[in-house]
Design a protein around this motif. Structure first.
Motif, mmCIF file in Angstrom:
data_model
loop_
_atom_site.group_PDB
_atom_site.id
_atom_site.type_symbol
_atom_site.label_atom_id
_atom_site.label_comp_id
_atom_site.label_asym_id
_atom_site.label_seq_id
_atom_site.Cartn_x
_atom_site.Cartn_y
_atom_site.Cartn_z
ATOM 1 N N UNK A 28 0.854 -1.192 0.000
ATOM 2 C CA UNK A 28 0.000 0.000 0.000
ATOM 3 C C UNK A 28 0.887 1.238 0.000
ATOM 4 N N UNK A 29 0.401 2.308 -0.650
ATOM 5 C CA UNK A 29 1.143 3.558 -0.682
ATOM 6 C C UNK A 29 0.190 4.737 -0.825
ATOM 7 N N UNK A 30 0.718 5.904 -0.484
ATOM 8 C CA UNK A 30 0.055 7.181 -0.744
ATOM 9 C C UNK A 30 1.168 8.204 -0.949
ATOM 10 N N UNK A 31 0.795 9.397 -1.365
ATOM 11 C CA UNK A 31 1.772 10.445 -1.682
ATOM 12 C C UNK A 31 1.295 11.775 -1.120
ATOM 13 N N UNK B 124 -8.197 0.287 -2.923
ATOM 14 C CA UNK B 124 -8.171 1.640 -2.369
ATOM 15 C C UNK B 124 -8.729 1.660 -0.951
ATOM 16 N N UNK B 125 -8.255 2.609 -0.181
ATOM 17 C CA UNK B 125 -8.779 2.927 1.138
ATOM 18 C C UNK B 125 -8.252 4.306 1.500
ATOM 19 N N UNK B 126 -8.911 4.969 2.430
ATOM 20 C CA UNK B 126 -8.447 6.265 2.908
ATOM 21 C C UNK B 126 -7.327 6.047 3.919
ATOM 22 N N UNK B 127 -6.286 6.868 3.852
ATOM 23 C CA UNK B 127 -5.132 6.659 4.724
ATOM 24 C C UNK B 127 -5.516 6.766 6.199
ATOM 25 N N UNK B 128 -6.560 7.510 6.518
ATOM 26 C CA UNK B 128 -6.990 7.624 7.914
ATOM 27 C C UNK B 128 -7.558 6.321 8.451
ATOM 28 N N UNK C 221 -2.908 2.002 8.930
ATOM 29 C CA UNK C 221 -1.709 2.282 9.717
ATOM 30 C C UNK C 221 -0.712 2.963 8.793
ATOM 31 N N UNK C 222 -0.332 4.195 9.169
ATOM 32 C CA UNK C 222 0.618 4.956 8.362
ATOM 33 C C UNK C 222 2.022 4.759 8.919
ATOM 34 N N UNK C 223 2.926 4.364 8.044
ATOM 35 C CA UNK C 223 4.326 4.167 8.420
ATOM 36 C C UNK C 223 5.090 5.474 8.208
ATOM 37 N N UNK D 2 4.241 4.614 3.101
ATOM 38 C CA UNK D 2 3.820 3.218 3.179
ATOM 39 C C UNK D 2 2.658 3.072 4.166
ATOM 40 N N UNK D 3 1.768 2.174 3.837
ATOM 41 C CA UNK D 3 0.561 1.962 4.635
ATOM 42 C C UNK D 3 0.357 0.480 4.875
ATOM 43 N N UNK D 4 -0.418 0.169 5.919
ATOM 44 C CA UNK D 4 -0.847 -1.199 6.165
ATOM 45 C C UNK D 4 -2.327 -1.175 6.463
ATOM 46 N N UNK D 5 -3.024 -2.190 5.989
ATOM 47 C CA UNK D 5 -4.451 -2.287 6.255
ATOM 48 C C UNK D 5 -5.154 -3.070 5.174
ATOM 49 N N UNK D 6 -6.450 -3.007 5.227
ATOM 50 C CA UNK D 6 -7.292 -3.740 4.291
ATOM 51 C C UNK D 6 -7.924 -2.779 3.299
#
Length: 150
Positions: free
Chosen positions: A63-66, A84-88, A91-93, A103-107
């Motif tokens: 997972x990623x975001x920018x 897709x999912x909202x970063x909120x 878990x934001x690394x 980097x993100x973790x989640x479903x």
């Protein structure tokens, strides 16, 4: 996030000017013929990365975001699922500023399936996991426009 198709570009007049520039650039250039790699449009403010890869299972992807750029994923050849999912909701690394990579973790909350001509615009709050296979592994070619926002 915004999901659409390049053939309907005139329906998206409300989008940011640089997003519209990307859609027009795509309509006026045969991106499927571009070589893999980064292609400058307006320096670091606006460029397109042409990528080719084989889709795989979600377990093999991250997972990623920018924060500094919007991503506009435009499918050129093949079919790909993007989770897709909202970063909120995730878990934001630690943010890697030099790579504009969160980097993100989640479903997944949802997903889109991109076929030729489809695009997905991901904003800073939009976590995304790309390269997910739809009906088994498939070789794809995609343009990822990077649009500076900060």
């Amino acid at each position: 996030m915004i999901f659409g198709n390049i053939k309907d570009v005139e329906e998206y007049g409300f989008l940011e000017e640089n997003v519209l520039k990307c859609l027009e650039y795509a309509k006026n250039n045969e991106l499927v013929d571009f070589e893999k790699g980064s292609h400058e449009i307006e320096g670091d403010n606006l460029f397109v990365n042409i990528v080719e890869y084989e889709t795989t299972t979600p377990e093999n992807r991250i997972w990623e975001a920018h924060r500094q750029y919007l991503d506009l994923h435009l499918m050129l050849k093949g079919t790909e699922e993007i989770d897709v999912n909202f970063i909120d909701n995730m878990v934001q690394k630690e943010f890697v500023e030099k790579d504009d990579f969160l980097p993100l973790e989640g479903e997944k909350n949802s997903h889109v399936v991109l076929s030729a001509g489809d695009f997905l615009i991901c904003y800073p709050k939009d976590g995304h996991r790309t390269a997910i296979q739809v009906n088994g592994p498939e070789q794809i070619k995609k343009a990822i426009f990077k649009i500076r926002i900060k």
